[in-house]
Design a protein around this motif. Structure first.
Motif, PDB file in Angstrom:
ATOM      1  N   ASN A 342       0.722  -1.125   0.208  1.00 32.33           N
ATOM      2  CA  ASN A 342      -0.283  -0.046  -0.079  1.00 32.33           C
ATOM      3  C   ASN A 342       0.871   1.144   0.125  1.00 32.33           C
ATOM      4  N   GLY A 343       1.619   1.623  -1.145  1.00 30.59           N
ATOM      5  CA  GLY A 343       2.612   2.533  -1.326  1.00 30.59           C
ATOM      6  C   GLY A 343       2.704   2.972  -2.626  1.00 30.59           C
ATOM      7  N   PHE A 344       3.826   4.028  -2.884  1.00 31.23           N
ATOM      8  CA  PHE A 344       3.912   4.420  -4.282  1.00 31.23           C
ATOM      9  C   PHE A 344       5.255   4.590  -4.690  1.00 31.23           C
ATOM     10  N   VAL A 345       5.864   4.340  -5.898  1.00 37.00           N
ATOM     11  CA  VAL A 345       7.173   5.007  -6.259  1.00 37.00           C
ATOM     12  C   VAL A 345       6.919   5.932  -7.542  1.00 37.00           C
ATOM     13  N   GLY A 346       7.600   7.043  -7.599  1.00 36.12           N
ATOM     14  CA  GLY A 346       7.545   7.754  -8.757  1.00 36.12           C
ATOM     15  C   GLY A 346       8.571   9.078  -8.707  1.00 36.12           C
ATOM     16  N   ILE A 347       7.975  10.004  -9.514  1.00 32.32           N
ATOM     17  CA  ILE A 347       8.967  11.231  -9.659  1.00 32.32           C
ATOM     18  C   ILE A 347       8.324  12.690  -9.541  1.00 32.32           C
ATOM     19  N   VAL A 348       8.767  13.617  -9.037  1.00 36.22           N
ATOM     20  CA  VAL A 348       8.114  14.856  -8.816  1.00 36.22           C
ATOM     21  C   VAL A 348       8.746  15.948  -9.431  1.00 36.22           C
ATOM     22  N   LYS A 349       8.026  16.866  -9.956  1.00 42.22           N
ATOM     23  CA  LYS A 349       9.009  18.372 -10.485  1.00 42.22           C
ATOM     24  C   LYS A 349       9.667  18.681  -9.287  1.00 42.22           C
ATOM     25  N   ALA A 350      11.015  18.932  -9.653  1.00 45.42           N
ATOM     26  CA  ALA A 350      11.950  19.561  -8.834  1.00 45.42           C
ATOM     27  C   ALA A 350      11.412  20.835  -7.996  1.00 45.42           C
ATOM     28  N   LYS A 351      10.314  21.588  -8.914  1.00 43.95           N
ATOM     29  CA  LYS A 351      10.193  22.912  -8.421  1.00 43.95           C
ATOM     30  C   LYS A 351       9.137  22.635  -7.424  1.00 43.95           C
ATOM     31  N   HIS A 352       8.389  21.735  -7.135  1.00 41.62           N
ATOM     32  CA  HIS A 352       7.330  21.260  -6.449  1.00 41.62           C
ATOM     33  C   HIS A 352       7.720  21.164  -4.959  1.00 41.62           C
ATOM     34  N   GLU A 353       7.146  21.860  -4.115  1.00 41.97           N
ATOM     35  CA  GLU A 353       7.295  21.580  -2.519  1.00 41.97           C
ATOM     36  C   GLU A 353       6.445  20.481  -2.048  1.00 41.97           C
ATOM     37  N   VAL A 354       7.090  19.444  -1.614  1.00 41.79           N
ATOM     38  CA  VAL A 354       6.510  18.279  -1.313  1.00 41.79           C
ATOM     39  C   VAL A 354       6.108  18.728   0.564  1.00 41.79           C
ATOM     40  N   PRO A 355       4.951  18.729   0.839  1.00 41.33           N
ATOM     41  CA  PRO A 355       4.621  18.889   2.440  1.00 41.33           C
ATOM     42  C   PRO A 355       4.430  17.551   3.096  1.00 41.33           C
ATOM     43  N   CYS A 356       4.186  17.548   4.207  1.00 40.31           N
ATOM     44  CA  CYS A 356       3.868  16.451   5.047  1.00 40.31           C
ATOM     45  C   CYS A 356       2.636  16.470   5.973  1.00 40.31           C
ATOM     46  N   PRO A 357       1.592  15.841   5.724  1.00 43.87           N
ATOM     47  CA  PRO A 357       1.409  14.988   4.784  1.00 43.87           C
ATOM     48  C   PRO A 357       0.971  15.448   3.520  1.00 43.87           C
ATOM     49  N   CYS A 358       0.916  14.238   2.511  1.00 40.65           N
ATOM     50  CA  CYS A 358       0.923  14.786   1.085  1.00 40.65           C
ATOM     51  C   CYS A 358       0.400  13.772   0.471  1.00 40.65           C
ATOM     52  N   ASN A 359      -0.786  13.792  -0.325  1.00 42.15           N
ATOM     53  CA  ASN A 359      -1.525  13.133  -1.340  1.00 42.15           C
ATOM     54  C   ASN A 359      -1.511  13.116  -2.681  1.00 42.15           C
ATOM     55  N   PRO A 360      -0.553  12.401  -3.422  1.00 45.88           N
ATOM     56  CA  PRO A 360      -0.302  12.799  -4.850  1.00 45.88           C
ATOM     57  C   PRO A 360      -1.709  12.531  -5.862  1.00 45.88           C
ATOM     58  N   LEU A 361      -2.638  12.071  -5.070  1.00 44.16           N
ATOM     59  CA  LEU A 361      -3.806  12.031  -6.067  1.00 44.16           C
ATOM     60  C   LEU A 361      -4.784  13.466  -5.607  1.00 44.16           C
ATOM     61  N   LYS A 363      -5.276  18.006  -5.576  1.00 46.20           N
ATOM     62  CA  LYS A 363      -4.568  18.864  -5.912  1.00 46.20           C
ATOM     63  C   LYS A 363      -4.083  19.625  -4.754  1.00 46.20           C
ATOM     64  N   PRO A 364      -3.008  20.386  -5.079  1.00 41.22           N
ATOM     65  CA  PRO A 364      -2.461  20.743  -6.326  1.00 41.22           C
ATOM     66  C   PRO A 364      -1.422  19.622  -6.855  1.00 41.22           C
ATOM     67  N   HIS A 365      -1.208  18.644  -6.153  1.00 43.87           N
ATOM     68  CA  HIS A 365       0.145  17.723  -6.160  1.00 43.87           C
ATOM     69  C   HIS A 365       0.179  16.857  -7.435  1.00 43.87           C
ATOM     70  N   TYR A 366      -1.540  16.346  -7.710  1.00 47.17           N
ATOM     71  CA  TYR A 366      -1.377  15.455  -8.639  1.00 47.17           C
ATOM     72  C   TYR A 366      -0.958  15.963 -10.212  1.00 47.17           C
ATOM     73  N   LEU A 367      -0.726  17.365 -10.267  1.00 48.69           N
ATOM     74  CA  LEU A 367      -0.391  17.952 -11.425  1.00 48.69           C
ATOM     75  C   LEU A 367       1.235  17.792 -11.565  1.00 48.69           C
ATOM     76  N   ASP A 368       1.815  17.683 -10.449  1.00 51.48           N
ATOM     77  CA  ASP A 368       3.129  17.627 -10.514  1.00 51.48           C
ATOM     78  C   ASP A 368       3.761  16.293 -10.020  1.00 51.48           C
ATOM     79  N   MET A 369       3.108  15.302  -9.481  1.00 54.92           N
ATOM     80  CA  MET A 369       3.779  14.094  -9.083  1.00 54.92           C
ATOM     81  C   MET A 369       3.092  12.949  -9.650  1.00 54.92           C
ATOM     82  N   LEU A 370       4.087  12.144 -10.497  1.00 52.33           N
ATOM     83  CA  LEU A 370       3.580  11.130 -11.225  1.00 52.33           C
ATOM     84  C   LEU A 370       3.855   9.729 -10.339  1.00 52.33           C
TER      85      LEU A 370
END
Length: 466
Positions: A342-361, A363-370
Motif C-alpha cells: 500500500n504505497g507508491f514509487v514515482g517522480i515529482v517536479k523539482a520545483k514542487h514543494e512536498v509537504p507532510c502529509p501529502c497525497n499525490p492524488l 490538488k495541486p500535487h497530482y499535476l506535478d507528481m507521477l
C-alpha cells in the motif's frame, strides 16, 4: 427621658434661687400620663416618675397626696369588679391595656419601696390587691403585684403565696426541662459526631490500604513495562542488524546480476559500467518529527518509517536530476495490504514543494507528481490512470530508471521491466516514495548513474506522455 430631664432642671433651678419647688403641680401631669390608655404615653409617664423618684425620693409624699394609691385602687376595682367569675382568666377592659396596668403597678411598687410608711396608708389599695389576687389573673400581673414590698403583702400573700410559688416552681421546672432537652440534644450531637469520626477512621484506613495495594500494583506494572520495553528495544536492534545484513546481501546480489546478464528473457540486461552514488539521501518533509522518522543506512539517511496510521506521507530524494541516466532501487517493509504494497514509487517536479502529509492524488500535487501504485499496478499522473504493470509486495526490489537523454522513466520489479513507461520528460525532477500504514518503511538499496540504459524495448510496452 425629656420629662425627667426637665424635672432635674427645675429642681436644680429651685435650689439655686433658694425657693421651694411645687412638686404637686409638676407631678400631677405626669400621673395623668401614667394612667393614659395609650401605652407609649403611659410608658413616658412611668419613666418620668421613676426618674424623679431616683433623683429626689422625698417627693413620694407629694405623689401619695395627689391620690396615686387611691386612684390605682379605683382603677383596679373597675378593671376587676368583685362580681367577675373566676372560672376563666380575667380580661382587662378595652380602655385599659395590660401594659398600662403594669406601668402603674411598677410605679406603686417603687413609691412603697422608697418609704415603707406609705404601705400602712394604702388601705384601699391593699384591700383591692388582696381581692384581685384571688382572681384568675394573667401571670405577668400576678408577678407585678407580688413584687410590691411586704408592707402590702401582709393581708393577701398568705392566701396567694402558694399561687406565686407554684408559678415560680412551674417556671423553674420548665427551665429545667428546656435545659435537659438542650443537654440531651448536645449528647446526641456528640454521639453522632463520635460515630461519624469512627466511620471516617475506618474509611480512611480502608482507603490507605487500597492506596497501598494500588501503589504495589503500579510498581509491578511499571517493572513489567520496563522489562517489555527493554526486550522490545533488543528485538528492534536485532531486526535492524538483520535488515542491514539483508540489504548488503541484496546489493551484492544486484552487482552479481549486473555482471552476469541472462539472454533471451524479459529481464534487464545490465551494463557493467555504472557509477555508485554514495551521497544522495532522503529529504525529511516532516518538520514536527511526529509523522516520519528517517534512519541511517551506512551513514546515509536512506530508510524512512511512518509513525502514524492512515496518513499519506511522501518522501523525496534530495538529488535533483536534470540530465544523464539514473537508477534507484528500494524495498518496502510492513507495507502489505491484501498481499500488496500500500504505497507508491514515482517522480515529482523539482520545483514542487512536498509537504507532510501529502497525497499525490489531490490538488495541486497530482499535476506535478507521477507514481506507480504497488497495490493495483496502475500508473497515475494529472488525473489519468494507466494499467498494465504488475503489483508488487514487501521485500521485492523496486527500481526506477530515469533516462533524461531520452526523456523516459521505466519501472522494474525484481529485475523484470514493466510494460507501462513514461516519455517526454524534459524538466528537472526528483525521485519520491509514498507510505500509508503505521510502522511501514521504505529503504534505498542503491542509487546509481549509468553510462547506458538497462531498460530495453519490449513487444508489449505502452508509453505515456509526461
Amino acid at each position: 427621658m425629656l420629662c425627667g430631664t426637665v424635672m432635674h432642671i427645675i429642681q436644680q433651678r429651685g435650689s439655686e434661687i433658694d425657693q421651694p419647688v411645687d412638686w404637686q403641680t409638676i407631678l400631677k401631669p405626669l400621673i395623668t400620663l401614667l394612667f393614659c390608655s395609650d401605652e407609649q404615653i403611659s410608658e413616658t409617664g412611668k419613666q418620668s416618675l421613676l426618674k424623679i423618684l431616683s433623683i429626689n425620693p422625698i417627693i413620694t409624699n407629694d405623689i401619695v397626696q395627689l391620690g396615686l394609691l387611691d386612684q390605682t385602687s379605683e382603677l383596679l376595682d373597675q378593671a376587676f369588679p368583685s362580681t367577675s367569675g373566676t372560672s376563666s382568666q380575667q380580661q382587662l377592659p378595652i380602655l385599659l391595656s395590660q401594659i398600662v396596668l403594669l406601668n402603674i403597678l411598677e410605679v406603686i411598687g417603687q413609691v412603697i419601696k422608697t418609704d415603707d410608711e406609705f404601705g400602712l396608708k394604702a388601705f384601699l389599695l391593699r384591700n383591692c390587691l388582696s381581692r384581685i389576687m384571688r382572681l384568675n389573673l394573667p401571670t405577668s400581673i400576678i408577678l407585678a403585684i407580688g413584687s410590691i414590698p411586704l408592707v402590702l403583702e401582709d393581708e393577701f400573700t398568705t392566701d396567694n403565696s402558694s399561687d406565686i410559688s407554684h408559678l415560680k416552681l412551674q417556671e423553674a421546672q420548665n427551665r429545667i426541662q428546656l435545659l435537659q432537652k438542650i443537654i440531651n440534644q448536645k449528647d446526641e450531637s456528640i454521639r453522632i459526631e463520635q460515630l461519624e469520626k469512627r466511620e471516617y477512621k475506618i474509611k480512611l484506613k480502608e482507603e490507605q490500604l487500597r492506596s497501598l495495594q494500588l501503589e504495589e500494583r503500579l510498581r509491578i506494572a511499571e517493572e513489567q513495562l520496563q522489562t517489555e520495553e527493554k526486550l522490545k528495544k533488543e528485538a528492534l536492534q536485532q531486526i535492524k542488524i538483520k535488515d542491514e545484513e539483508i540489504q548488503h546481501q541484496q546489493m551484492e546480489l544486484i552487482q552479481i546480476l549486473k555482471k552476469s546478464p541472462v539472454q533471451g528473457s524479459p529481464e534487464l540486461q545490465f551494463e557493467e559500467h555504472v557509477e555508485i552514488d554514495l551521497t544522495s539521501q532522503f529529504l525529511n518533509p516532516d518538520s514536527t518529527g511526529q509523522l516520519l522518522r528517517i534512519e541511517q543506512i551506512d551513514n546515509l539517511h536512506r530508510k524512512a518509517v511512518i509513525l502514524n496510521d492512515w496518513l499519506t506521507v511522501c518522501i523525496p530524494l534530495d538529488k535533483v536530476i536534470t540530465d544523464g541516466i539514473h537508477s534507484v532501487s528500494v524495498q518496502f517493509q510492513k507495507c502489505n495490504s491484501a498481499h500488496c504494497v500500500n504505497g507508491f514509487v514515482g517522480i515529482v517536479k523539482a520545483k514542487h514543494e512536498v509537504p507532510c502529509p501529502c497525497n499525490p492524488l489531490n490538488k495541486p500535487h497530482y499535476l506535478d507528481m507521477l507514481f506507480y501504485n504497488g497495490f493495483d499496478g496502475t500508473v497515475k499522473f494529472k488525473g489519468h490512470v494507466r494499467k498494465g504493470n504488475s503489483k508488487f509486495s514487501d521485500g521485492q526490489l523496486i527500481t526506477m530508471e530515469l533516462n533524461m537523454k531520452a526523456g523516459t522513466l521505466h519501472f522494474i520489479v525484481d529485475e523484470i521491466q514493466q510494460p507501462v513507461f513514461i516519455n517526454g520528460i524534459t524538466e528537472p525532477v526528483r525521485f519520491f516514495w509514498e507510505l500509508f500504514l503505521k510502522d511501514s518503511s521504505v529503504t534505498v538499496i542503491s542509487v546509481e548513474t549509468l553510462s547506458q540504459p538497462n531498460a530495453k524495448k519490449l513487444p508489449n510496452e505502452h508509453g505515456y506522455e509526461w
